[in-house]
Design a protein around this motif. Sequence first.
Motif, PDB file in Angstrom:
ATOM      1  N   GLY A   1       0.787  -1.229   0.000  1.00 14.10           N
ATOM      2  CA  GLY A   1       0.000   0.000   0.000  1.00 14.10           C
ATOM      3  C   GLY A   1       0.819   1.280   0.000  1.00 14.10           C
ATOM      4  O   GLY A   1       0.260   2.359  -0.125  1.00 14.10           O
ATOM      5  N   ASP A   2       2.150   1.185   0.133  1.00 13.04           N
ATOM      6  CA  ASP A   2       2.990   2.389   0.091  1.00 13.04           C
ATOM      7  C   ASP A   2       2.957   3.009  -1.298  1.00 13.04           C
ATOM      8  O   ASP A   2       3.060   2.305  -2.309  1.00 13.04           O
ATOM      9  N   LEU A   3       2.805   4.316  -1.348  1.00 13.32           N
ATOM     10  CA  LEU A   3       2.835   5.077  -2.592  1.00 13.32           C
ATOM     11  C   LEU A   3       4.082   5.947  -2.536  1.00 13.32           C
ATOM     12  O   LEU A   3       4.179   6.858  -1.706  1.00 13.32           O
ATOM     13  N   LEU A   4       5.071   5.638  -3.381  1.00  9.73           N
ATOM     14  CA  LEU A   4       6.376   6.288  -3.321  1.00  9.73           C
ATOM     15  C   LEU A   4       6.772   6.844  -4.680  1.00  9.73           C
ATOM     16  O   LEU A   4       6.356   6.335  -5.724  1.00  9.73           O
ATOM     17  N   LEU A   5       7.595   7.882  -4.654  1.00 11.01           N
ATOM     18  CA  LEU A   5       8.164   8.468  -5.873  1.00 11.01           C
ATOM     19  C   LEU A   5       9.584   7.949  -6.011  1.00 11.01           C
ATOM     20  O   LEU A   5      10.400   8.059  -5.085  1.00 11.01           O
ATOM     21  N   TRP A   6       9.874   7.375  -7.174  1.00 13.36           N
ATOM     22  CA  TRP A   6      11.209   6.886  -7.463  1.00 13.36           C
ATOM     23  C   TRP A   6      11.792   7.752  -8.571  1.00 13.36           C
ATOM     24  O   TRP A   6      11.188   7.911  -9.633  1.00 13.36           O
ATOM     25  N   GLY A   7      12.942   8.343  -8.336  1.00 10.73           N
ATOM     26  CA  GLY A   7      13.526   9.251  -9.311  1.00 10.73           C
ATOM     27  C   GLY A   7      12.720  10.539  -9.372  1.00 10.73           C
ATOM     28  O   GLY A   7      12.085  10.950  -8.410  1.00 10.73           O
ATOM     29  N   ALA A   8      12.720  11.173 -10.538  1.00  7.04           N
ATOM     30  CA  ALA A   8      12.057  12.476 -10.686  1.00  7.04           C
ATOM     31  C   ALA A   8      10.597  12.375 -11.111  1.00  7.04           C
ATOM     32  O   ALA A   8       9.821  13.292 -10.862  1.00  7.04           O
ATOM     33  N   ASN A   9      10.209  11.239 -11.735  1.00 10.03           N
ATOM     34  CA  ASN A   9       8.860  11.223 -12.297  1.00 10.03           C
ATOM     35  C   ASN A   9       8.203   9.839 -12.361  1.00 10.03           C
ATOM     36  O   ASN A   9       7.354   9.594 -13.208  1.00 10.03           O
TER      37      ASN A   9
ATOM     38  N   VAL B   1       5.958   7.230 -10.197  1.00 11.26           N
ATOM     39  CA  VAL B   1       5.161   6.934  -9.007  1.00 11.26           C
ATOM     40  C   VAL B   1       4.973   5.425  -8.932  1.00 11.26           C
ATOM     41  O   VAL B   1       4.622   4.792  -9.924  1.00 11.26           O
ATOM     42  N   VAL B   2       5.236   4.859  -7.742  1.00 12.27           N
ATOM     43  CA  VAL B   2       5.152   3.405  -7.567  1.00 12.27           C
ATOM     44  C   VAL B   2       4.201   3.096  -6.424  1.00 12.27           C
ATOM     45  O   VAL B   2       4.325   3.649  -5.332  1.00 12.27           O
ATOM     46  N   LEU B   3       3.241   2.214  -6.674  1.00 11.44           N
ATOM     47  CA  LEU B   3       2.324   1.721  -5.654  1.00 11.44           C
ATOM     48  C   LEU B   3       2.678   0.262  -5.405  1.00 11.44           C
ATOM     49  O   LEU B   3       2.606  -0.566  -6.316  1.00 11.44           O
ATOM     50  N   PHE B   4       3.081  -0.066  -4.184  1.00 11.68           N
ATOM     51  CA  PHE B   4       3.583  -1.402  -3.876  1.00 11.68           C
ATOM     52  C   PHE B   4       2.471  -2.314  -3.382  1.00 11.68           C
ATOM     53  O   PHE B   4       1.631  -1.918  -2.587  1.00 11.68           O
ATOM     54  N   TYR B   5       2.470  -3.558  -3.859  1.00 15.62           N
ATOM     55  CA  TYR B   5       1.453  -4.521  -3.449  1.00 15.62           C
ATOM     56  C   TYR B   5       2.048  -5.686  -2.659  1.00 15.62           C
ATOM     57  O   TYR B   5       1.378  -6.673  -2.408  1.00 15.62           O
ATOM     58  N   GLU B   6       3.301  -5.570  -2.239  1.00 16.63           N
ATOM     59  CA  GLU B   6       3.948  -6.557  -1.377  1.00 16.63           C
ATOM     60  C   GLU B   6       4.830  -5.826  -0.374  1.00 16.63           C
ATOM     61  O   GLU B   6       5.301  -4.727  -0.643  1.00 16.63           O
ATOM     62  N   THR B   7       5.080  -6.447   0.767  1.00 15.15           N
ATOM     63  CA  THR B   7       6.018  -5.922   1.752  1.00 15.15           C
ATOM     64  C   THR B   7       7.352  -6.621   1.542  1.00 15.15           C
ATOM     65  O   THR B   7       7.404  -7.844   1.400  1.00 15.15           O
ATOM     66  N   PHE B   8       8.440  -5.821   1.490  1.00 13.13           N
ATOM     67  CA  PHE B   8       9.769  -6.392   1.285  1.00 13.13           C
ATOM     68  C   PHE B   8      10.831  -5.364   1.682  1.00 13.13           C
ATOM     69  O   PHE B   8      10.538  -4.186   1.857  1.00 13.13           O
TER      70      PHE B   8
END
Length: 60
Positions: A9-17, A19-26
């Motif tokens: 469920g984390d919504l993170l920005l990777w690099g400059a542009n 957006v990543v929504l994660f569906y696993e914990t790791f």
Amino acid sequence: MRPGIIHTGDLLLWGANTVVLFYETFSSSYSYTRLGKIENPAGGRRTWQRKREGCPLLPK
């Protein structure tokens, strides 16, 4: 920031542009900017895997 552990469920920005929504914990050593979190991601993995063709939050 280097989150160490990324959670479902984390919504993170990777690099400059990217957006990543994660569906696993790791664990991760990559750097991200935290944008938010989906509070109740239950069932999200099935839904997100079926909708790989695009993201409804971003213009195509």
